[in-house]
Scaffold this motif. Structure first.
Motif, mmCIF file in Angstrom:
data_model
loop_
_atom_site.group_PDB
_atom_site.id
_atom_site.type_symbol
_atom_site.label_atom_id
_atom_site.label_comp_id
_atom_site.label_asym_id
_atom_site.label_seq_id
_atom_site.Cartn_x
_atom_site.Cartn_y
_atom_site.Cartn_z
ATOM 1 N N ASN A 486 1.253 -1.045 -0.281
ATOM 2 C CA ASN A 486 -0.663 -0.177 0.023
ATOM 3 C C ASN A 486 1.112 0.980 -0.057
ATOM 4 O OD1 ASN A 486 -2.501 -1.538 -0.160
ATOM 5 N ND2 ASN A 486 -2.121 -2.137 2.858
ATOM 6 N N PHE A 487 0.684 2.377 -0.529
ATOM 7 C CA PHE A 487 1.668 2.976 -1.303
ATOM 8 C C PHE A 487 0.929 4.495 -1.235
ATOM 9 C CE2 PHE A 487 5.119 5.904 -3.584
ATOM 10 C CZ PHE A 487 5.752 6.006 -2.959
ATOM 11 N N ILE A 488 0.912 5.159 -0.924
ATOM 12 C CA ILE A 488 0.122 6.705 -0.499
ATOM 13 C C ILE A 488 1.486 7.659 -0.718
ATOM 14 C CG2 ILE A 488 -1.654 8.563 0.714
ATOM 15 C CD1 ILE A 488 -2.740 6.209 1.887
ATOM 16 N N THR A 489 1.253 8.765 -2.039
ATOM 17 C CA THR A 489 2.167 9.905 -2.251
ATOM 18 C C THR A 489 1.468 10.703 -2.002
ATOM 19 O OG1 THR A 489 4.241 10.182 -3.227
ATOM 20 C CG2 THR A 489 2.582 9.721 -4.134
ATOM 21 N N TYR A 490 1.864 12.203 -2.027
ATOM 22 C CA TYR A 490 1.292 13.072 -2.116
ATOM 23 C C TYR A 490 2.379 14.620 -2.542
ATOM 24 C CZ TYR A 490 -1.316 11.572 2.221
ATOM 25 O OH TYR A 490 -3.233 10.728 2.851
ATOM 26 N N GLU A 491 1.832 15.000 -3.619
ATOM 27 C CA GLU A 491 2.935 15.892 -4.197
ATOM 28 C C GLU A 491 2.113 17.428 -4.651
ATOM 29 O OE1 GLU A 491 6.112 15.713 -7.671
ATOM 30 O OE2 GLU A 491 4.024 16.071 -8.882
ATOM 31 N N ARG A 566 10.385 15.061 -13.550
ATOM 32 C CA ARG A 566 9.883 13.861 -12.044
ATOM 33 C C ARG A 566 9.379 13.174 -12.223
ATOM 34 N NH1 ARG A 566 8.028 19.250 -12.245
ATOM 35 N NH2 ARG A 566 8.807 20.725 -10.317
ATOM 36 N N PRO A 567 10.250 11.306 -11.571
ATOM 37 C CA PRO A 567 8.928 10.635 -12.350
ATOM 38 C C PRO A 567 7.937 10.197 -11.879
ATOM 39 C CG PRO A 567 11.838 10.625 -10.141
ATOM 40 C CD PRO A 567 10.774 12.236 -10.125
ATOM 41 N N SER A 568 7.451 9.376 -12.026
ATOM 42 C CA SER A 568 5.853 9.400 -12.062
ATOM 43 C C SER A 568 5.914 8.953 -11.517
ATOM 44 C CB SER A 568 5.539 8.313 -13.323
ATOM 45 O OG SER A 568 5.998 7.144 -13.639
ATOM 46 N N TYR A 569 4.375 9.037 -10.264
ATOM 47 C CA TYR A 569 3.855 8.328 -10.063
ATOM 48 C C TYR A 569 3.845 6.502 -9.962
ATOM 49 C CZ TYR A 569 1.517 12.644 -8.962
ATOM 50 O OH TYR A 569 1.734 14.267 -9.457
ATOM 51 N N ASP A 570 3.848 5.882 -10.657
ATOM 52 C CA ASP A 570 3.635 4.774 -11.021
ATOM 53 C C ASP A 570 5.635 4.250 -10.431
ATOM 54 O OD1 ASP A 570 2.315 2.768 -11.641
ATOM 55 O OD2 ASP A 570 4.006 2.241 -13.819
ATOM 56 N N ASN A 571 6.485 5.086 -11.447
ATOM 57 C CA ASN A 571 7.681 4.407 -11.274
ATOM 58 C C ASN A 571 8.190 4.643 -9.611
ATOM 59 O OD1 ASN A 571 8.269 3.881 -14.195
ATOM 60 N ND2 ASN A 571 9.130 6.427 -14.531
ATOM 61 N N LEU A 572 7.272 5.645 -8.713
ATOM 62 C CA LEU A 572 7.214 5.490 -7.367
ATOM 63 C C LEU A 572 7.171 4.853 -7.333
ATOM 64 C CD1 LEU A 572 7.444 9.361 -7.364
ATOM 65 C CD2 LEU A 572 9.934 8.193 -7.225
ATOM 66 N N PHE A 585 8.233 -7.414 -12.043
ATOM 67 C CA PHE A 585 8.255 -5.652 -12.235
ATOM 68 C C PHE A 585 7.687 -5.029 -11.101
ATOM 69 C CE2 PHE A 585 6.719 -7.367 -16.371
ATOM 70 C CZ PHE A 585 7.732 -6.557 -16.816
ATOM 71 N N THR A 586 9.065 -3.755 -10.067
ATOM 72 C CA THR A 586 8.483 -2.937 -9.251
ATOM 73 C C THR A 586 8.366 -1.943 -9.609
ATOM 74 O OG1 THR A 586 8.633 -3.100 -6.773
ATOM 75 C CG2 THR A 586 10.645 -3.150 -8.624
ATOM 76 N N GLY A 587 8.403 -0.433 -8.833
ATOM 77 C CA GLY A 587 8.605 0.916 -8.947
ATOM 78 C C GLY A 587 10.249 0.940 -8.088
ATOM 79 N N ASN A 588 10.392 2.397 -8.028
ATOM 80 C CA ASN A 588 12.224 2.850 -7.290
ATOM 81 C C ASN A 588 11.840 4.128 -6.677
ATOM 82 O OD1 ASN A 588 14.429 3.079 -6.993
ATOM 83 N ND2 ASN A 588 15.161 3.588 -8.358
ATOM 84 N N PRO A 589 11.639 4.438 -5.038
ATOM 85 C CA PRO A 589 10.799 5.382 -4.545
ATOM 86 C C PRO A 589 12.249 6.439 -4.386
ATOM 87 C CG PRO A 589 9.747 3.267 -3.438
ATOM 88 C CD PRO A 589 10.642 3.366 -4.899
ATOM 89 N N LEU A 590 12.711 5.519 -4.704
ATOM 90 C CA LEU A 590 14.421 6.658 -4.822
ATOM 91 C C LEU A 590 14.729 7.759 -6.025
ATOM 92 C CD1 LEU A 590 16.822 4.019 -2.645
ATOM 93 C CD2 LEU A 590 15.482 5.980 -1.963
ATOM 94 N N LEU A 591 14.375 7.051 -6.938
ATOM 95 C CA LEU A 591 14.406 7.557 -8.423
ATOM 96 C C LEU A 591 14.376 9.546 -8.061
ATOM 97 C CD1 LEU A 591 12.231 6.515 -11.108
ATOM 98 C CD2 LEU A 591 14.472 6.494 -11.154
#
Length: 817
Positions: A486-491, A566-572, A585-591
């Protein structure tokens, strides 16, 4: 490559064979007569061999193929028709007729309607504009199909990448609205949207300050048709087709303009049954199943997509200085697929392993947007524009699989609590909410000076959860590798810009601008500590554009811009989805974001266009890369940052007109680039030359019949540890018009010679963490069955056109979803 050399030779041969007759049309006082109709006729029989419209400064040029005796016939509204004396053309490059004066007539018409064809490709200081309705291939195509045929644009449907001039950091906009989707989601949406209602595509590699600084490759703005014809009018389109499987689409748009109120709406339905074949053969250290091995992998997919899109809106003008507007749009549908994947692993000292997977996949995306705005003219030459947008995006995916992963004797490999479970499901759900507001102000300060400025805010919330589960004793249990995430991000992004436009003299134009952006990207405190992000970025992005007119038909321009990707939300996001028994397949929050500096020089003469772009990218974002992850031995496929990339890109467009019945256009985009990668065990640098070539041949046969032969060639190229091979696609279109108001019928043949194959190698530039060396082939549907479509379109209602063009507040938002 042979095809590319042949086309290049054909261009040179054709251009060398053409001569030109040039001149300038004026009145008796020497003032230019703009847009006069000029025809070149054979003196012997008065047959027209070439024709054109003069420019706004009265100049003209006509192509001549054969020496001989000719006359010029020139007509213009308000002037007497002029027929020149007979003159001889001896084959020189340019025969200058100098100034031709027209005599005015005594009577004048109250209204004049001028119809002229737009060039297929036009150059601006920001980039290129492609007038897609000039092409017969647009009928029945998706927007993604049209993008793939556009100069400098390369679409890789297998790896879900969209690049402009060799770079993948592209900001995609529709009518100025940014598409805040992952590239996979965006390409899925564009493949389900009809191009019949597209007016033009703006390919801007150096956009000005008023656009968001997002996108190191630049901006692709897809501009739809918008009309305000008086009364009620619209059009209907129906398309049916077949490749390996069936295709169909239908579209209706309607507009009602009652003076102070303009109402409009559109609906589109698309159905596409496709086919794809993937083959991967090579070697890899698959530690989770036994170490270094040779392997082969095959995947066959037959996706079926059904999509709906619609739009309703209103423009209201309470007075001559004010326009209020509201627009609501929707796109959604579903895709189902039952792919079959199978393969093997061969080891030196261990038994061979074989796997077989049957999937039932489904994807249900929904994208909705509401937009309100106001335009206001203030005293003097001041204007303001204010707008508010709200965007909602939701996609649900589910893949159920029946797997077997065994040795040659049928013994299962691995346990039930692993990637090798015989019954699995891969699920995902992503919700994105975006709120955007902006205000713009412009003022014509003096006759030669104007000011433009504005502010914008964007707030978004992304809630994504995904994972892989195994069926154990009748219960779904999270997989060790693919536990639910579960991943919630704000921008939040706040921006302001200002541009000053100056005209130092009659031939020059200078624009100095800058954009300041402050962004804050952070994850919910409940996120796994390994994936928490709290990133702030404050940056000023300068821009400078200078254009200088050399004469009536030639000019040059120079520009400098800075941009960010900026990295897309899907990439993060830290999602997990299944790829094979040894990879996910996975994302990379450190991009990191990519920062780009661009310096461009452009030159144009008539419709001949040239530009040279120098760019430097810091931390460019690369697509799928095989890297180690939390579970030892499993290949995690995720985006990574390279160190830097330098590029020199040449772009040239060469149009030729053999006569009134044959026109051609050729565009080359390519050059040199070099990059450095250090996330691999052994860092490396790679430099190479690469490019793409687009061409179009258009023929008019009379009686409403026309044809087009077009295509593109993409040379071999490199990206990270990947090498992509070249490919060539050619298309054919035929059109029959039944007369004004009676509609037209178009037949299109996509990929005439079945060149829709994409081949690449991985692991040959350096050794990655898994000692991979892989040869990959992806064949699209057209490789196995040339796609033929038949489209009928018919307008209805009132005639006479005005156009409605407006950029929305969320213009720069929707590509990062």
């Amino acid at each position: 490559m042979k095809y590319f050399l042949f086309c290049s030779f054909f261009i040179l041969l054709t251009s060398a064979a053409l001569g030109q007759v040039a001149g300038k049309v004026t009145d008796v006082a020497g003032k230019p007569v703009p847009f006069a109709a000029v025809a070149l006729m054979r003196a012997a029989d008065s047959v027209i061999v070439s024709s054109a419209s003069a420019t706004d400064s009265g100049t003209f040029r006509l192509a001549v193929t054969d020496p001989g005796s000719y006359r010029l016939r020139i007509t213009a509204m308000g002037f007497q028709a002029h027929l020149s004396d007979v003159f001889k053309f001896s084959g020189e490059q340019v025969l200058n007729m100098k100034r031709i004066a027209l005599l005015q007539t005594a009577n004048h018409l109250h209204e004049v309607v001028i119809r002229a064809a737009k060039p297929a490709v036009a150059q601006t200081a920001e980039g290129l504009t492609v007038n897609v309705q000039n092409s017969l291939m647009t009928a029945g195509s998706s927007i993604l199909d049209v993008l793939q045929r556009s100069p400098g644009v390369i679409v890789d449907e297998h790896n879900h990448t969209l690049s402009l001039n060799g770079k993948a950091g592209v900001l995609v906009m529709i009518d100025g609205r940014q598409q805040r989707l992952s590239m996979e989601q965006l390409m899925s949406m564009l493949s389900g949207m009809s191009a019949d209602n597209i007016d033009k595509i703006e390919l801007m590699n150096t956009p000005p300050a008023k656009y968001d600084a997002e996108g190191n490759a630049g901006v692709i703005n897809i501009v739809t048709k918008k009309n305000k014809k008086d009364g009620t009018n619209g059009s209907l389109r129906l398309t049916g087709g077949y490749g390996v499987y069936e295709k169909a689409s239908a579209g209706l748009n309607i507009n009602h303009n009652a003076g102070k109120v303009n109402l409009y709406g559109a609906y589109y339905y698309g159905h596409s049954h496709d086919y794809g074949y993937l083959s991967a053969v090579g070697s890899q250290n698959a530690a989770i199943v036994g170490g270094q091995s040779d392997f082969g992998y095959t995947g066959i997919s037959k996706p079926v997509g059904n999509y709906h899109s619609g739009e309703i809106g209103a423009d209201i003008r309470p007075d001559t200085a004010t326009t209020l507007g509201v627009n609501i749009s929707y796109w959604g549908g579903n895709t189902t697929n039952m792919p079959h994947n199978y393969g093997y692993f061969l080891f030196d000292a261990s038994p061979a392993l074989y796997y077989n997977s049957l999937f039932e996949d489904s994807s249900r995306p929904t994208n909705a947007e509401a937009d309100v705005y106001i335009d206001k003219n203030l005293p003097g030459k001041q204007k303001i524009h204010a707008e508010m947008d709200e965007i909602y995006y939701h996609v649900q995916t589910l893949a159920n699989s029946q797997n077997s992963f065994t040795d040659s004797e049928g013994n299962p490999a691995g346990g039930t609590d692993s990637l090798f479970s015989p019954i699995q499901r891969d699920f995902g759900s992503t919700r994105i909410n975006v709120l955007v507001g902006k205000a713009d102000y412009s003022n014509q300060l003096t006759a030669k000076t104007s000011l433009e400025g504005g502010a914008k805010f964007t707030y978004s919330r992304t809630d994504a959860n995904s994972g892989i589960e195994n069926m154990v004793n009748g219960v779904w249990v999270p997989d060790v590798v693919g536990q639910a995430n579960n991943f919630i991000t704000y921008e939040a992004i706040n921006a302001a810009y200002v541009s000053l436009h100056l005209q130092p003299d009659a031939a020059g134009n200078l624009t100095i601008g800058g954009r300041y952006e402050y962004s804050h990207n952070y994850t919910d405190p409940s996120a796994d500590s390994n994936y928490r992000v709290d990133r702030k970025l404050k940056r000023f992005f300068p821009s400078l554009f200078f254009t200088r007119k050399i004469n009536d038909h030639a000019s040059w321009n120079l520009s400098y811009t800075e941009r960010i990707t900026r990295p897309s939300y899907d990439n993060l996001a830290s999602y997990i989805s299944y790829n094979s028994p040894v990879s996910v397949f996975t994302g990379n929050p450190l991009l990191k974001p990519t920062v780009t500096r661009n310096l461009k020089f452009g030159f144009s003469e008539y419709d001949f266009l040239f530009s040279l772009l120098f760019s430097r990218d810091e931390a460019p974002i690369l697509g799928v890369q095989g890297t180690p992850g939390p579970v030892s031995g499993v290949v995690y496929l995720r985006p990574e940052n390279a160190d830097w990339e330098n590029a020199i890109t040449l772009q040239t467009t060469l149009p030729f007109k053999i006569g009134s019945w044959w026109e051609m256009s050729y565009t080359f985009t390519g050059g040199w680039r070099r990059y450095r990668v250090s996330f691999t065990p052994r860092p490396f640098e790679k430099g190479f030359m690469a490019g793409s070539f687009n061409f179009s041949e258009q023929f008019k046969f009379g009686h409403g019949i026309s044809a087009e032969l077009s295509g593109y060639y993409n040379s071999a190229s490199y990206n990270s540890n990947w090498h992509a091979y070249s490919n060539t696609v050619m298309n054919l279109g035929l059109k029959k018009e039944f007369g004004e108001g009676k509609g037209s019928l178009k037949l299109t043949v996509d990929d005439l010679f079945r060149g829709g194959s994409y081949t690449s190698d991985m692991g040959y530039l350096t050794t990655d963490a898994f000692n991979s060396k892989v040869h990959v082939i992806f064949n699209g549907e057209s490789k196995y069955g040339t796609i033929i479509k038949l489209t009928f379109s018919r307008p209805f209602g009132s005639k006479g056109a005005k156009t409605r063009e407006r950029e929305s507040a969320s213009g720069a938002e929707r590509s990062r979803l």
